[in-house]
Motif scaffolding. Sequence first.
Motif, PDB file in Angstrom:
ATOM      1  N   ARG A  34       0.849  -1.194   0.000  1.00  0.00           N
ATOM      2  CA  ARG A  34       0.000   0.000   0.000  1.00  0.00           C
ATOM      3  C   ARG A  34       0.882   1.241   0.000  1.00  0.00           C
ATOM      4  NH1 ARG A  34      -5.299   0.889   3.700  1.00  0.00           N
ATOM      5  NH2 ARG A  34      -6.310   2.266   2.209  1.00  0.00           N
ATOM      6  N   HIS A  40      -3.464   4.029  -2.063  1.00  0.00           N
ATOM      7  CA  HIS A  40      -3.881   2.895  -2.896  1.00  0.00           C
ATOM      8  C   HIS A  40      -3.008   1.660  -2.673  1.00  0.00           C
ATOM      9  CE1 HIS A  40      -6.877   4.930  -5.353  1.00  0.00           C
ATOM     10  NE2 HIS A  40      -6.061   5.978  -5.391  1.00  0.00           N
ATOM     11  N   PHE A  41      -3.639   0.489  -2.817  1.00  0.00           N
ATOM     12  CA  PHE A  41      -2.908  -0.775  -2.838  1.00  0.00           C
ATOM     13  C   PHE A  41      -2.387  -0.992  -4.250  1.00  0.00           C
ATOM     14  CE2 PHE A  41      -5.783  -1.527   0.744  1.00  0.00           C
ATOM     15  CZ  PHE A  41      -4.920  -2.105   1.667  1.00  0.00           C
ATOM     16  N   GLU A  60       0.562  -4.341   3.740  1.00  0.00           N
ATOM     17  CA  GLU A  60      -0.482  -4.279   4.759  1.00  0.00           C
ATOM     18  C   GLU A  60      -1.448  -5.430   4.535  1.00  0.00           C
ATOM     19  OE1 GLU A  60      -2.514  -0.543   5.084  1.00  0.00           O
ATOM     20  OE2 GLU A  60      -0.652   0.598   5.145  1.00  0.00           O
ATOM     21  N   VAL A  62      -4.864  -7.367   3.941  1.00  0.00           N
ATOM     22  CA  VAL A  62      -6.187  -7.119   3.369  1.00  0.00           C
ATOM     23  C   VAL A  62      -7.094  -8.271   3.792  1.00  0.00           C
ATOM     24  CG1 VAL A  62      -5.339  -5.725   1.438  1.00  0.00           C
ATOM     25  CG2 VAL A  62      -5.572  -8.198   1.158  1.00  0.00           C
ATOM     26  N   SER A  63      -8.371  -8.153   3.493  1.00  0.00           N
ATOM     27  CA  SER A  63      -9.359  -9.136   3.958  1.00  0.00           C
ATOM     28  C   SER A  63      -9.203 -10.517   3.330  1.00  0.00           C
ATOM     29  CB  SER A  63     -10.770  -8.625   3.673  1.00  0.00           C
ATOM     30  OG  SER A  63     -10.997  -8.581   2.267  1.00  0.00           O
ATOM     31  N   LEU A  93      -9.273  -7.690  -5.647  1.00  0.00           N
ATOM     32  CA  LEU A  93      -9.416  -7.588  -4.201  1.00  0.00           C
ATOM     33  C   LEU A  93     -10.607  -6.709  -3.812  1.00  0.00           C
ATOM     34  CD1 LEU A  93      -5.701  -7.197  -3.103  1.00  0.00           C
ATOM     35  CD2 LEU A  93      -7.089  -9.277  -3.224  1.00  0.00           C
ATOM     36  N   ALA A  94     -11.299  -7.089  -2.753  1.00  0.00           N
ATOM     37  CA  ALA A  94     -12.456  -6.326  -2.274  1.00  0.00           C
ATOM     38  C   ALA A  94     -12.067  -4.903  -1.898  1.00  0.00           C
ATOM     39  CB  ALA A  94     -13.098  -7.038  -1.074  1.00  0.00           C
ATOM     40  N   GLU A  95     -10.876  -4.723  -1.348  1.00  0.00           N
ATOM     41  CA  GLU A  95     -10.440  -3.397  -0.889  1.00  0.00           C
ATOM     42  C   GLU A  95     -10.236  -2.420  -2.042  1.00  0.00           C
ATOM     43  OE1 GLU A  95      -9.606  -6.126   2.392  1.00  0.00           O
ATOM     44  OE2 GLU A  95      -9.322  -6.256   0.238  1.00  0.00           O
ATOM     45  N   GLU A  96      -9.838  -2.940  -3.193  1.00  0.00           N
ATOM     46  CA  GLU A  96      -9.543  -2.070  -4.328  1.00  0.00           C
ATOM     47  C   GLU A  96      -9.626  -2.896  -5.612  1.00  0.00           C
ATOM     48  OE1 GLU A  96      -6.621   1.583  -5.316  1.00  0.00           O
ATOM     49  OE2 GLU A  96      -6.385   0.526  -3.444  1.00  0.00           O
TER      50      GLU A  96
END
Length: 148
Positions: A34, A40-41, A60, A62-63, A93-96
């Motif tokens: 990140r 942003h990732f 970092e 992530v889920s 990825l759900a985060e981005e």
Amino acid sequence: MTYQRPQLRLAPSPTAESHAFWTGGRNGELLITRCHGCGHFFHPPGPACWRCRSTDVAPEPVSGQAVVAAYTVNRQNWIPGLDPPYIVAMVELAEEPDTRLMSNVVDVAPDAISIGMAVEVFFEDWTAMSGEEHSRVWLPLFRPVKPT
């Protein structure tokens, strides 16, 4: 369909930048780089953010939740011990959503996988060859999310 671990996998040789990604699974964590400059990732890991060029980057957790963005079913016997058919997929990825990984999706029949399928990460522990030294890596693989 129940996943069976293959006899052999071509394991990566982690670099200084990718080491956290390949070893985060030891603690059940999918570690993605990140940027602390723009937030942003990005993947694959690197020394600088491709968006803003900041070098203030670090891995970092992530889920591990994702969706299938694209896939192919490999039916050719390329690697002894990794018997076809198997699914190679690009997951978002759900985060981005524009942060994508290439991996295998398991525990689903080749004719049952679909674009947009919800998947989650799990890890396989392997020994990788890095020059003369051996090291362990945890390969992130994905399987369909079970309905709750």
